[in-house]
Design an enzyme around this catalytic site. Structure first.
Site, PDB file in Angstrom:
ATOM      1  N   HIS A 123      -2.200  -4.060   4.983  1.00 36.92           N
ATOM      2  CA  HIS A 123      -2.004  -3.685   6.391  1.00 36.92           C
ATOM      3  C   HIS A 123      -3.348  -3.412   7.040  1.00 36.92           C
ATOM      4  O   HIS A 123      -4.274  -2.874   6.414  1.00 36.92           O
ATOM      5  CB  HIS A 123      -1.070  -2.477   6.528  1.00 36.92           C
ATOM      6  CG  HIS A 123      -1.633  -1.192   5.981  1.00 36.92           C
ATOM      7  ND1 HIS A 123      -2.250  -0.253   6.773  1.00 36.92           N
ATOM      8  CD2 HIS A 123      -1.669  -0.697   4.718  1.00 36.92           C
ATOM      9  CE1 HIS A 123      -2.627   0.769   6.027  1.00 36.92           C
ATOM     10  NE2 HIS A 123      -2.291   0.523   4.771  1.00 36.92           N
ATOM     11  N   ASP A 182       0.420   3.745   1.757  1.00 34.35           N
ATOM     12  CA  ASP A 182       0.387   4.330   3.104  1.00 34.35           C
ATOM     13  C   ASP A 182       1.799   4.617   3.606  1.00 34.35           C
ATOM     14  O   ASP A 182       2.679   3.746   3.576  1.00 34.35           O
ATOM     15  CB  ASP A 182      -0.319   3.361   4.055  1.00 34.35           C
ATOM     16  CG  ASP A 182      -0.696   4.003   5.380  1.00 34.35           C
ATOM     17  OD1 ASP A 182       0.218   4.472   6.084  1.00 34.35           O
ATOM     18  OD2 ASP A 182      -1.890   4.016   5.727  1.00 34.35           O
ATOM     19  N   ARG A 235       2.960   4.822   6.425  1.00 35.58           N
ATOM     20  CA  ARG A 235       3.352   4.098   7.643  1.00 35.58           C
ATOM     21  C   ARG A 235       3.835   2.673   7.364  1.00 35.58           C
ATOM     22  O   ARG A 235       4.166   1.943   8.306  1.00 35.58           O
ATOM     23  CB  ARG A 235       2.169   4.040   8.610  1.00 35.58           C
ATOM     24  CG  ARG A 235       1.610   5.396   9.022  1.00 35.58           C
ATOM     25  CD  ARG A 235       0.273   5.247   9.716  1.00 35.58           C
ATOM     26  NE  ARG A 235      -0.754   4.739   8.797  1.00 35.58           N
ATOM     27  CZ  ARG A 235      -1.994   4.442   9.161  1.00 35.58           C
ATOM     28  NH1 ARG A 235      -2.367   4.592  10.428  1.00 35.58           N
ATOM     29  NH2 ARG A 235      -2.867   4.000   8.277  1.00 35.58           N
ATOM     30  N   CYS A 288      -6.063  -0.082   6.925  1.00 32.17           N
ATOM     31  CA  CYS A 288      -5.876   0.537   5.608  1.00 32.17           C
ATOM     32  C   CYS A 288      -7.058   1.441   5.258  1.00 32.17           C
ATOM     33  O   CYS A 288      -8.212   1.011   5.246  1.00 32.17           O
ATOM     34  CB  CYS A 288      -5.726  -0.550   4.547  1.00 32.17           C
ATOM     35  SG  CYS A 288      -5.501   0.084   2.872  1.00 32.17           S
ATOM     36  N   CYS A 296       0.834  -1.197   0.000  1.00 32.16           N
ATOM     37  CA  CYS A 296       0.000   0.000   0.000  1.00 32.16           C
ATOM     38  C   CYS A 296       0.873   1.251   0.000  1.00 32.16           C
ATOM     39  O   CYS A 296       1.991   1.254   0.525  1.00 32.16           O
ATOM     40  CB  CYS A 296      -0.900  -0.020   1.236  1.00 32.16           C
ATOM     41  SG  CYS A 296      -2.061   1.373   1.316  1.00 32.16           S
TER      42      CYS A 296
END
Length: 220
Positions: A98, A44, A46, A101, A42
């Site tokens: 994750h 993302d 993080r 998400c 992803c």
């Protein structure tokens, strides 16, 4: 100091620190890359691939998009897979979702966010496909977690169906496709039990992983 100027200054500090700690680091890095892993994850911020697996730059080939989706019409993703498999000769393709998400949540709740809705529709399709499993969960948080897992399973399926991967297996190339979900809360990776190394392994592993997801287990 302006934000961008700060980034450049931090890059200089990082470069100088690395060269002090390991004088040959950038010389080694500049040579042709030969990673064994393709990470499809992803976007993302993080979920950084190298840090999660404790690997140095050059050890992981990475493709990221919202909700770690693989679709047969996405030439960007397919080109990454083809280059990784045919040119770099990676041995493992890791699909890594994750928990928590935002893209998966948007697909679950049918959110309207703008242009990205068209991309997230792929996740919504996964939710429709597995509606019975999600409806059996007794909380929205559990449904979100389960859809994160189900989405990974479906992307593993999509990769295993690509001509690139099928051709690699047909010619006997060593290549495995795996499905993982990363936990933001503690930094641990949850293995969904998908470790497909040839076409006939996919169906039984997919069925077993799906059966495990049907069990209402403790929220991660």
């Amino acid at each position: 100091m302006k934000t961008i100027d700060r980034l450049l200054a931090d890059n200089k500090l990082w470069s100088e620190r690395i060269q002090r700690e390991d004088p040959t680091f950038f010389e080694r890095l500049s040579r042709q890359q030969a990673p064994e892993y393709l990470w499809i994850g992803c976007s993302d911020s993080r979920v950084p691939a190298n840090q999660i697996m404790n690997m140095a730059p050059g050890e992981v080939f990475v493709h990221r998009n919202i909700a770690n989706v693989v679709v047969h019409t996405d030439l960007n993703c397919l080109s990454v897979i083809q280059y990784a498999v045919d040119v770099l000769k990676v041995k493992h393709i890791l699909v890594v979702g994750h928990y928590g998400c935002g893209g998966v949540l948007a697909g679950l709740d049918r959110m309207r966010l703008g242009l990205v809705d068209n991309w997230i529709r792929h996740v919504t399709d996964v939710a429709f496909k597995h509606e019975a499993i999600l409806d059996a969960m007794d909380s929205h948080a559990l449904r979100h977690d389960r859809l994160c897992e189900l989405n990974v399973l479906e992307q593993v399926a999509n990769i295993c169906k690509t001509t690139v991967v099928r051709d690699a297996w047909e010619r006997g190339q060593e290549l495995a496709v795996h499905g993982w979900v990363y936990t933001l809360r503690d930094g641990r990776v949850h293995d969904l039990g998908m470790d497909v190394t040839r076409p006939d392994e996919f169906a039984p592993q997919y069925a077993a992983a799906l059966a495990r997801i049907r069990i209402d287990h403790e929220d991660r």
